[in-house]
Design a protein around this motif. Structure first.
Motif, PDB file in Angstrom:
ATOM      1  N   ILE A  28      -1.215  10.721  -3.935  1.00 27.95           N
ATOM      2  CA  ILE A  28      -0.960  12.138  -4.182  1.00 27.95           C
ATOM      3  C   ILE A  28      -2.195  12.905  -3.722  1.00 27.95           C
ATOM      4  O   ILE A  28      -3.318  12.570  -4.107  1.00 27.95           O
ATOM      5  N   THR A  29      -1.977  13.919  -2.915  1.00 28.07           N
ATOM      6  CA  THR A  29      -3.091  14.673  -2.339  1.00 28.07           C
ATOM      7  C   THR A  29      -3.044  16.115  -2.818  1.00 28.07           C
ATOM      8  O   THR A  29      -1.983  16.659  -3.140  1.00 28.07           O
ATOM      9  N   GLN A  30      -4.223  16.719  -2.834  1.00 26.52           N
ATOM     10  CA  GLN A  30      -4.358  18.137  -3.174  1.00 26.52           C
ATOM     11  C   GLN A  30      -5.454  18.719  -2.285  1.00 26.52           C
ATOM     12  O   GLN A  30      -6.601  18.260  -2.329  1.00 26.52           O
ATOM     13  N   PRO A  31      -5.131  19.699  -1.444  1.00 25.40           N
ATOM     14  CA  PRO A  31      -6.131  20.209  -0.491  1.00 25.40           C
ATOM     15  C   PRO A  31      -7.274  20.930  -1.194  1.00 25.40           C
ATOM     16  O   PRO A  31      -7.075  21.650  -2.175  1.00 25.40           O
ATOM     17  N   LYS A  32      -8.464  20.731  -0.677  1.00 26.06           N
ATOM     18  CA  LYS A  32      -9.636  21.438  -1.192  1.00 26.06           C
ATOM     19  C   LYS A  32      -9.700  22.875  -0.669  1.00 26.06           C
ATOM     20  O   LYS A  32     -10.338  23.725  -1.285  1.00 26.06           O
ATOM     21  N   ARG A  33      -9.041  23.110   0.453  1.00 26.96           N
ATOM     22  CA  ARG A  33      -9.009  24.427   1.091  1.00 26.96           C
ATOM     23  C   ARG A  33      -7.689  24.549   1.837  1.00 26.96           C
ATOM     24  O   ARG A  33      -6.979  23.548   2.034  1.00 26.96           O
ATOM     25  N   PRO A  34      -7.305  25.727   2.247  1.00 29.18           N
ATOM     26  CA  PRO A  34      -6.069  25.866   3.033  1.00 29.18           C
ATOM     27  C   PRO A  34      -6.149  25.073   4.334  1.00 29.18           C
ATOM     28  O   PRO A  34      -7.128  25.179   5.081  1.00 29.18           O
ATOM     29  N   LEU A  35      -5.130  24.251   4.592  1.00 33.94           N
ATOM     30  CA  LEU A  35      -5.124  23.410   5.784  1.00 33.94           C
ATOM     31  C   LEU A  35      -4.444  24.125   6.942  1.00 33.94           C
ATOM     32  O   LEU A  35      -3.557  24.963   6.751  1.00 33.94           O
ATOM     33  N   GLN A  36      -4.856  23.750   8.123  1.00 36.74           N
ATOM     34  CA  GLN A  36      -4.236  24.283   9.328  1.00 36.74           C
ATOM     35  C   GLN A  36      -2.848  23.667   9.518  1.00 36.74           C
ATOM     36  O   GLN A  36      -2.554  22.598   8.991  1.00 36.74           O
ATOM     37  N   PRO A  37      -1.962  24.321  10.269  1.00 40.91           N
ATOM     38  CA  PRO A  37      -0.598  23.793  10.439  1.00 40.91           C
ATOM     39  C   PRO A  37      -0.565  22.376  11.000  1.00 40.91           C
ATOM     40  O   PRO A  37       0.313  21.590  10.653  1.00 40.91           O
ATOM     41  N   ASP A  38      -1.498  22.024  11.875  1.00 48.54           N
ATOM     42  CA  ASP A  38      -1.504  20.700  12.485  1.00 48.54           C
ATOM     43  C   ASP A  38      -2.528  19.771  11.839  1.00 48.54           C
ATOM     44  O   ASP A  38      -2.823  18.701  12.372  1.00 48.54           O
ATOM     45  N   GLU A  39      -3.061  20.137  10.690  1.00 51.09           N
ATOM     46  CA  GLU A  39      -4.094  19.337  10.024  1.00 51.09           C
ATOM     47  C   GLU A  39      -3.466  18.469   8.946  1.00 51.09           C
ATOM     48  O   GLU A  39      -2.675  18.949   8.124  1.00 51.09           O
ATOM     49  N   GLN A  40      -3.803  17.191   8.965  1.00 47.56           N
ATOM     50  CA  GLN A  40      -3.287  16.239   8.002  1.00 47.56           C
ATOM     51  C   GLN A  40      -4.250  16.065   6.836  1.00 47.56           C
ATOM     52  O   GLN A  40      -5.474  16.111   7.024  1.00 47.56           O
ATOM     53  N   PRO A  41      -3.748  15.857   5.617  1.00 43.15           N
ATOM     54  CA  PRO A  41      -4.648  15.644   4.473  1.00 43.15           C
ATOM     55  C   PRO A  41      -5.420  14.341   4.617  1.00 43.15           C
ATOM     56  O   PRO A  41      -4.868  13.300   4.981  1.00 43.15           O
ATOM     57  N   ASP A  42      -6.706  14.397   4.341  1.00 46.35           N
ATOM     58  CA  ASP A  42      -7.539  13.202   4.330  1.00 46.35           C
ATOM     59  C   ASP A  42      -8.630  13.381   3.289  1.00 46.35           C
ATOM     60  O   ASP A  42      -8.687  14.385   2.574  1.00 46.35           O
ATOM     61  N   ALA A  43      -9.521  12.392   3.193  1.00 46.30           N
ATOM     62  CA  ALA A  43     -10.560  12.428   2.168  1.00 46.30           C
ATOM     63  C   ALA A  43     -11.542  13.569   2.385  1.00 46.30           C
ATOM     64  O   ALA A  43     -12.211  14.004   1.438  1.00 46.30           O
ATOM     65  N   ALA A  44     -11.650  14.077   3.598  1.00 48.10           N
ATOM     66  CA  ALA A  44     -12.609  15.147   3.871  1.00 48.10           C
ATOM     67  C   ALA A  44     -12.097  16.504   3.417  1.00 48.10           C
ATOM     68  O   ALA A  44     -12.876  17.346   2.963  1.00 48.10           O
ATOM     69  N   ASN A  45     -10.803  16.744   3.539  1.00 44.84           N
ATOM     70  CA  ASN A  45     -10.272  18.070   3.222  1.00 44.84           C
ATOM     71  C   ASN A  45      -9.382  18.109   1.986  1.00 44.84           C
ATOM     72  O   ASN A  45      -8.867  19.159   1.630  1.00 44.84           O
ATOM     73  N   SER A  46      -9.184  16.957   1.325  1.00 48.23           N
ATOM     74  CA  SER A  46      -8.261  16.921   0.193  1.00 48.23           C
ATOM     75  C   SER A  46      -8.766  15.949  -0.869  1.00 48.23           C
ATOM     76  O   SER A  46      -9.496  14.995  -0.576  1.00 48.23           O
ATOM     77  N   HIS A  47      -8.342  16.209  -2.103  1.00 47.93           N
ATOM     78  CA  HIS A  47      -8.528  15.239  -3.185  1.00 47.93           C
ATOM     79  C   HIS A  47      -7.350  14.272  -3.152  1.00 47.93           C
ATOM     80  O   HIS A  47      -6.197  14.683  -2.984  1.00 47.93           O
ATOM     81  N   ILE A  48      -7.638  12.988  -3.319  1.00 49.06           N
ATOM     82  CA  ILE A  48      -6.614  11.954  -3.219  1.00 49.06           C
ATOM     83  C   ILE A  48      -6.700  11.051  -4.445  1.00 49.06           C
ATOM     84  O   ILE A  48      -7.780  10.606  -4.826  1.00 49.06           O
ATOM     85  N   VAL A  49      -5.550  10.803  -5.070  1.00 46.00           N
ATOM     86  CA  VAL A  49      -5.474   9.857  -6.178  1.00 46.00           C
ATOM     87  C   VAL A  49      -4.488   8.756  -5.795  1.00 46.00           C
ATOM     88  O   VAL A  49      -3.491   9.003  -5.101  1.00 46.00           O
ATOM     89  N   THR A  50      -4.790   7.529  -6.239  1.00 45.02           N
ATOM     90  CA  THR A  50      -3.962   6.364  -5.942  1.00 45.02           C
ATOM     91  C   THR A  50      -2.970   6.148  -7.083  1.00 45.02           C
ATOM     92  O   THR A  50      -3.341   6.177  -8.251  1.00 45.02           O
ATOM     93  N   VAL A  51      -1.717   5.908  -6.731  1.00 48.75           N
ATOM     94  CA  VAL A  51      -0.647   5.732  -7.710  1.00 48.75           C
ATOM     95  C   VAL A  51      -0.027   4.354  -7.501  1.00 48.75           C
ATOM     96  O   VAL A  51       0.360   3.998  -6.382  1.00 48.75           O
ATOM     97  N   LEU A  52       0.057   3.590  -8.583  1.00 47.11           N
ATOM     98  CA  LEU A  52       0.748   2.304  -8.557  1.00 47.11           C
ATOM     99  C   LEU A  52       2.208   2.528  -8.935  1.00 47.11           C
ATOM    100  O   LEU A  52       2.510   3.105  -9.982  1.00 47.11           O
ATOM    101  N   VAL A  53       3.123   2.047  -8.089  1.00 45.79           N
ATOM    102  CA  VAL A  53       4.556   2.205  -8.307  1.00 45.79           C
ATOM    103  C   VAL A  53       5.171   0.817  -8.465  1.00 45.79           C
ATOM    104  O   VAL A  53       4.947  -0.072  -7.635  1.00 45.79           O
ATOM    105  N   ALA A  54       5.938   0.627  -9.545  1.00 47.41           N
ATOM    106  CA  ALA A  54       6.661  -0.627  -9.781  1.00 47.41           C
ATOM    107  C   ALA A  54       8.073  -0.276 -10.218  1.00 47.41           C
ATOM    108  O   ALA A  54       8.258   0.550 -11.108  1.00 47.41           O
ATOM    109  N   VAL A  55       9.064  -0.904  -9.595  1.00 49.75           N
ATOM    110  CA  VAL A  55      10.473  -0.581  -9.855  1.00 49.75           C
ATOM    111  C   VAL A  55      11.232  -1.865 -10.150  1.00 49.75           C
ATOM    112  O   VAL A  55      11.176  -2.827  -9.373  1.00 49.75           O
ATOM    113  N   ASP A  56      11.939  -1.880 -11.279  1.00 52.09           N
ATOM    114  CA  ASP A  56      12.850  -2.972 -11.613  1.00 52.09           C
ATOM    115  C   ASP A  56      14.143  -2.755 -10.843  1.00 52.09           C
ATOM    116  O   ASP A  56      14.871  -1.778 -11.086  1.00 52.09           O
ATOM    117  N   THR A  57      14.450  -3.651  -9.918  1.00 53.14           N
ATOM    118  CA  THR A  57      15.562  -3.427  -8.999  1.00 53.14           C
ATOM    119  C   THR A  57      16.918  -3.493  -9.682  1.00 53.14           C
ATOM    120  O   THR A  57      17.897  -2.938  -9.168  1.00 53.14           O
TER     121      THR A  57
END
Length: 362
Positions: A28-57
């Motif tokens: 899950i990402t959250q931008p630190k500043r407004p991103l440009q239309p062609d700019e992708q979120p990364d560690a330099a311009n966004s806050h990133i948290v890791t999420v563990l997902v587990a699903v019982d099929t």
């Protein structure tokens, strides 16, 4: 064939197969500043948290929890163990891709729980083999945005930082509600598929200010009722999780709702600093997430973990030898005719003096 050949289809397995729990990492990402239309979120311009997902099929029950990092993370290991205990999958097969961090996590969880089956990995370059995780994360992410928008509106917040402890509890509550209220095509929720009944315990709005009864023993001159922030319910025992005024997190079973005008105390909400692994905000306490006694009972229930030698030695005593029953350990019968009862007691006791060879005086 070279022009029209397609990849082999993925089979739809029946419900009589061994339960499988698909695992994956999402972000899950959250931008630190407004991103440009062609700019992708990364560690330099966004806050990133890791999420563990587990699903019982089989049922669709899922875990989505923020973890510190991929791989050997104590929080991820505890969250996954708790989820398997919660859904009662003692013989499930954890299924993940060939990512070393995910394989390491599955190895540690299987070893700790002692499940009857081992883990498996998906074929290389086949994300569809664990497509349940992708679909579930999309549904939960949409619900997360809705609840976050409602929280910010009620408390007049401009934005909720994804690094704040509130966001960790919000994601857990979001997964909790999707498991219990999202209706599938068969007209049942994931909770009903697993347990045969619908979930009917009352809930409050996330972050709502409530009065709760403190479970700790206090002097009888003090009131047991305090104000707290409603963070959700525990998935193991259905207790209510609350944030205290000092920022710590506690659990209780009794709350009282307040008037609508008193349900949004912003200073109490933002004072929260406790997390699932650190309920007091500083020290780790894995028992808050999953009590060790409950984990041990689950491991023994799988039939793959036997009682340790130390536990058997404790029953035998410090010497390691089986304890013999002494005369003093056998209670004497309480009868009016004490002499008669004593004789009957000695005759029935093989270690009594009547069974020993006669002693001759010198």
């Amino acid at each position: 064939m070279s022009g029209k050949g397609k990849e082999a289809h993925h089979r739809t397995l029946g419900k009589d197969r061994t339960p499988t729990v698909q695992l994956d990492y999402q972000f899950i990402t959250q931008p630190k500043r407004p991103l440009q239309p062609d700019e992708q979120p990364d560690a330099a311009n966004s806050h990133i948290v890791t999420v563990l997902v587990a699903v019982d099929t089989l049922t669709g029950l899922a875990l989505e929890a923020i973890v510190n990092s991929k791989g050997a993370d104590k929080l991820a290991e505890t969250e996954l163990c708790k989820f398997l205990v919660e859904i009662g999958r003692s013989n499930c097969i954890p299924l993940g891709d060939n990512e070393p961090s995910l394989i390491n996590l599955m190895k540690r969880v299987v070893k700790q729980l002692g499940t009857a089956a081992t883990y498996r990995t998906t074929p290389n370059y086949s994300p569809q083999s664990k497509g349940n995780c992708e679909r579930r994360h999309g549904v939960t992410l949409a619900q997360l945005k809705t609840l976050k928008s409602d929280l910010c509106e009620r408390f007049q917040l401009k934005e909720l930082d994804i690094r704040h402890p509130l966001f960790t509890w919000l994601l857990k509550h979001t997964s909790f509600t999707v498991n219990r209220y999202l209706m599938h095509s068969d007209g049942q929720t994931s909770y009903c598929r697993r347990w045969g009944k619908e979930y009917n315990s009352p809930l409050c709005s996330f972050g709502e200010t409530v009065h709760f009864r403190n479970p700790r023993k206090l002097p009888n001159s003090q009131s047991n009722w305090e104000a707290g922030t409603w963070l959700g319910r525990c998935t193991l025992n259905n207790e209510i999780i609350l944030g205290n005024a000092d920022g710590t997190v506690t659990r209780t079973r009794t709350i009282k709702r307040l008037l609508t005008s008193e349900q949004a105390k912003k200073e109490l909400l933002l004072a929260l600093k406790g997390t699932p692994l650190q309920p007091n905000g500083t020290l780790e306490d894995s028992n808050f997430l999953l009590p060790q006694e409950q984990l041990a009972q689950f491991a023994f229930a799988t039939g793959t973990k036997k009682r340790s030698t130390n536990e058997a030695d404790n029953e035998a005593g410090d010497t390691g030898q089986p304890q013999q029953q002494h005369d003093s350990d056998i209670p004497l019968p309480m009868e009016e005719d004490f002499d008669k009862s004593l004789d009957e007691h000695l005759r029935g006791n093989p270690s009594s003096s009547s069974s020993q060879p006669p002693q001759h005086e010198p």
